[in-house]
Design a protein around this motif. Sequence first.
Motif, PDB file in Angstrom:
ATOM      1  N   MET A   1     -91.621  -5.945 -46.111  1.00  0.00           N
ATOM      2  CA  MET A   1     -92.739  -6.263 -46.973  1.00  0.00           C
ATOM      3  C   MET A   1     -92.213  -6.407 -48.398  1.00  0.00           C
ATOM      4  N   THR A   2     -92.635  -7.483 -49.065  1.00  0.00           N
ATOM      5  CA  THR A   2     -92.191  -7.691 -50.434  1.00  0.00           C
ATOM      6  C   THR A   2     -92.777  -6.609 -51.351  1.00  0.00           C
ATOM      7  N   PRO A   3     -92.075  -6.266 -52.433  1.00  0.00           N
ATOM      8  CA  PRO A   3     -92.598  -5.241 -53.351  1.00  0.00           C
ATOM      9  C   PRO A   3     -93.983  -5.590 -53.907  1.00  0.00           C
ATOM     10  N   SER A   4     -94.228  -6.860 -54.184  1.00  0.00           N
ATOM     11  CA  SER A   4     -95.539  -7.232 -54.734  1.00  0.00           C
ATOM     12  C   SER A   4     -96.645  -7.071 -53.694  1.00  0.00           C
ATOM     13  N   LEU A   5     -96.371  -7.357 -52.430  1.00  0.00           N
ATOM     14  CA  LEU A   5     -97.379  -7.138 -51.397  1.00  0.00           C
ATOM     15  C   LEU A   5     -97.586  -5.642 -51.180  1.00  0.00           C
ATOM     16  N   GLU A   6     -96.518  -4.878 -51.267  1.00  0.00           N
ATOM     17  CA  GLU A   6     -96.657  -3.436 -51.150  1.00  0.00           C
ATOM     18  C   GLU A   6     -97.571  -2.901 -52.257  1.00  0.00           C
ATOM     19  N   HIS A   7     -97.428  -3.463 -53.458  1.00  0.00           N
ATOM     20  CA  HIS A   7     -98.295  -3.076 -54.575  1.00  0.00           C
ATOM     21  C   HIS A   7     -99.757  -3.425 -54.257  1.00  0.00           C
ATOM     22  N   VAL A   8     -99.996  -4.598 -53.698  1.00  0.00           N
ATOM     23  CA  VAL A   8    -101.359  -4.997 -53.315  1.00  0.00           C
ATOM     24  C   VAL A   8    -101.918  -4.005 -52.290  1.00  0.00           C
ATOM     25  N   THR A   9    -101.105  -3.625 -51.313  1.00  0.00           N
ATOM     26  CA  THR A   9    -101.601  -2.700 -50.276  1.00  0.00           C
ATOM     27  C   THR A   9    -101.913  -1.318 -50.843  1.00  0.00           C
ATOM     28  N   GLN A  10    -101.261  -0.963 -51.927  1.00  0.00           N
ATOM     29  CA  GLN A  10    -101.578   0.307 -52.585  1.00  0.00           C
ATOM     30  C   GLN A  10    -102.912   0.216 -53.324  1.00  0.00           C
ATOM     31  N   THR A  36     -92.547 -16.504 -47.724  1.00  0.00           N
ATOM     32  CA  THR A  36     -92.563 -15.279 -46.923  1.00  0.00           C
ATOM     33  C   THR A  36     -93.667 -14.326 -47.365  1.00  0.00           C
ATOM     34  N   ASP A  37     -93.834 -14.162 -48.683  1.00  0.00           N
ATOM     35  CA  ASP A  37     -94.841 -13.209 -49.160  1.00  0.00           C
ATOM     36  C   ASP A  37     -96.255 -13.649 -48.781  1.00  0.00           C
ATOM     37  N   TYR A  38     -96.498 -14.962 -48.753  1.00  0.00           N
ATOM     38  CA  TYR A  38     -97.808 -15.470 -48.338  1.00  0.00           C
ATOM     39  C   TYR A  38     -98.040 -15.186 -46.853  1.00  0.00           C
ATOM     40  N   LYS A  39     -97.021 -15.413 -46.034  1.00  0.00           N
ATOM     41  CA  LYS A  39     -97.151 -15.139 -44.603  1.00  0.00           C
ATOM     42  C   LYS A  39     -97.454 -13.660 -44.368  1.00  0.00           C
ATOM     43  N   GLU A  40     -96.782 -12.789 -45.103  1.00  0.00           N
ATOM     44  CA  GLU A  40     -97.043 -11.352 -44.990  1.00  0.00           C
ATOM     45  C   GLU A  40     -98.452 -11.007 -45.458  1.00  0.00           C
ATOM     46  N   ASP A 122     -89.858 -19.286 -51.275  1.00  0.00           N
ATOM     47  CA  ASP A 122     -89.990 -17.958 -51.863  1.00  0.00           C
ATOM     48  C   ASP A 122     -89.829 -17.973 -53.382  1.00  0.00           C
ATOM     49  N   ASP A 123     -89.442 -19.126 -53.937  1.00  0.00           N
ATOM     50  CA  ASP A 123     -89.301 -19.281 -55.388  1.00  0.00           C
ATOM     51  C   ASP A 123     -90.448 -20.092 -56.003  1.00  0.00           C
ATOM     52  N   TRP A 124     -91.418 -20.510 -55.178  1.00  0.00           N
ATOM     53  CA  TRP A 124     -92.549 -21.268 -55.715  1.00  0.00           C
ATOM     54  C   TRP A 124     -93.359 -20.386 -56.659  1.00  0.00           C
ATOM     55  N   THR A 125     -93.848 -20.988 -57.703  1.00  0.00           N
ATOM     56  CA  THR A 125     -94.667 -20.281 -58.680  1.00  0.00           C
ATOM     57  C   THR A 125     -96.116 -20.751 -58.572  1.00  0.00           C
ATOM     58  N   VAL A 126     -96.995 -20.187 -59.396  1.00  0.00           N
ATOM     59  CA  VAL A 126     -98.433 -20.429 -59.283  1.00  0.00           C
ATOM     60  C   VAL A 126     -98.947 -21.267 -60.448  1.00  0.00           C
ATOM     61  N   MET A 127     -99.793 -22.222 -60.106  1.00  0.00           N
ATOM     62  CA  MET A 127    -100.524 -22.999 -61.107  1.00  0.00           C
ATOM     63  C   MET A 127    -102.007 -22.831 -60.836  1.00  0.00           C
ATOM     64  N   PHE A 139     -97.938 -19.922 -64.044  1.00  0.00           N
ATOM     65  CA  PHE A 139     -97.505 -18.531 -64.051  1.00  0.00           C
ATOM     66  C   PHE A 139     -96.210 -18.419 -63.249  1.00  0.00           C
ATOM     67  N   PRO A 140     -95.177 -17.803 -63.822  1.00  0.00           N
ATOM     68  CA  PRO A 140     -93.898 -17.685 -63.118  1.00  0.00           C
ATOM     69  C   PRO A 140     -93.903 -16.540 -62.099  1.00  0.00           C
ATOM     70  N   TYR A 141     -94.895 -16.545 -61.229  1.00  0.00           N
ATOM     71  CA  TYR A 141     -95.081 -15.512 -60.213  1.00  0.00           C
ATOM     72  C   TYR A 141     -95.192 -16.149 -58.834  1.00  0.00           C
ATOM     73  N   THR A 142     -94.795 -15.392 -57.815  1.00  0.00           N
ATOM     74  CA  THR A 142     -95.126 -15.782 -56.443  1.00  0.00           C
ATOM     75  C   THR A 142     -96.617 -15.502 -56.252  1.00  0.00           C
ATOM     76  N   CYS A 143     -97.180 -15.917 -55.121  1.00  0.00           N
ATOM     77  CA  CYS A 143     -98.617 -15.699 -54.925  1.00  0.00           C
ATOM     78  C   CYS A 143     -98.966 -14.213 -54.860  1.00  0.00           C
ATOM     79  N   THR A 144     -98.140 -13.387 -54.233  1.00  0.00           N
ATOM     80  CA  THR A 144     -98.480 -11.968 -54.169  1.00  0.00           C
ATOM     81  C   THR A 144     -98.202 -11.259 -55.498  1.00  0.00           C
ATOM     82  N   GLN A 145     -97.214 -11.709 -56.250  1.00  0.00           N
ATOM     83  CA  GLN A 145     -97.017 -11.170 -57.596  1.00  0.00           C
ATOM     84  C   GLN A 145     -98.227 -11.504 -58.460  1.00  0.00           C
TER      85      GLN A 145
END
Length: 177
Positions: A1-10, A36-40, A122-127, A139-145
């Motif tokens: 699990m990516t750290p950002s998804l782990e943060h969401v689950t918390q 990967t983070d989106y699939k998770e 896994d390097d895609w960012t958000v608009m 935003f220079p973040y992945t979707c879960t970030q």
Amino acid sequence: MTPSLEHVTQLIPPPSDPRETDWDNAEQALGVQLPTDYKELIHAYGGSSWDDYLYVLEPGCPNDNYDLIEWEDQQTEALDGLWEFEKKPVELEEEGSRVIPWASTDNGECLYWLVRSGRQPDDWTVMVNEARGDRWEHFPYTCTQFLASALTGDLRSTILSSRFPLPVHAFRQLHAV
């Protein structure tokens, strides 16, 4: 699990029934591999509503209104027509770049991945594109970030509602209507 998804689950524990998705079919329909983070995120939460505002799209979502593949088809067509009259965001001027929607809001804003030539999913960012307008934010973040930062209030957008996130988070999985 990516750290950002782990943060969401918390912040918001996932439902006890993980979603199974036919990723091969979804990626074939889109013509790209998905992050990967989106699939998770989809496995843990499925198509979902966050704080009664942000709706995460899911391939094959039980609620057809939030099916990722349908949204991608509709948004691609809408943006192609729009850019005949409006200037593309500078991030999309690069040859081979495109956007793929991954979330929307109840106000009509759309959140996209910025897909650039030579970049891995896994390097895609958000608009973010405003609902009935030509403003875009990158935003220079992945979707879960992005989701984790938005839910904690660490991310500030001039496009998204100032009432998001809610002081007490609300989550619901999207089901067939």
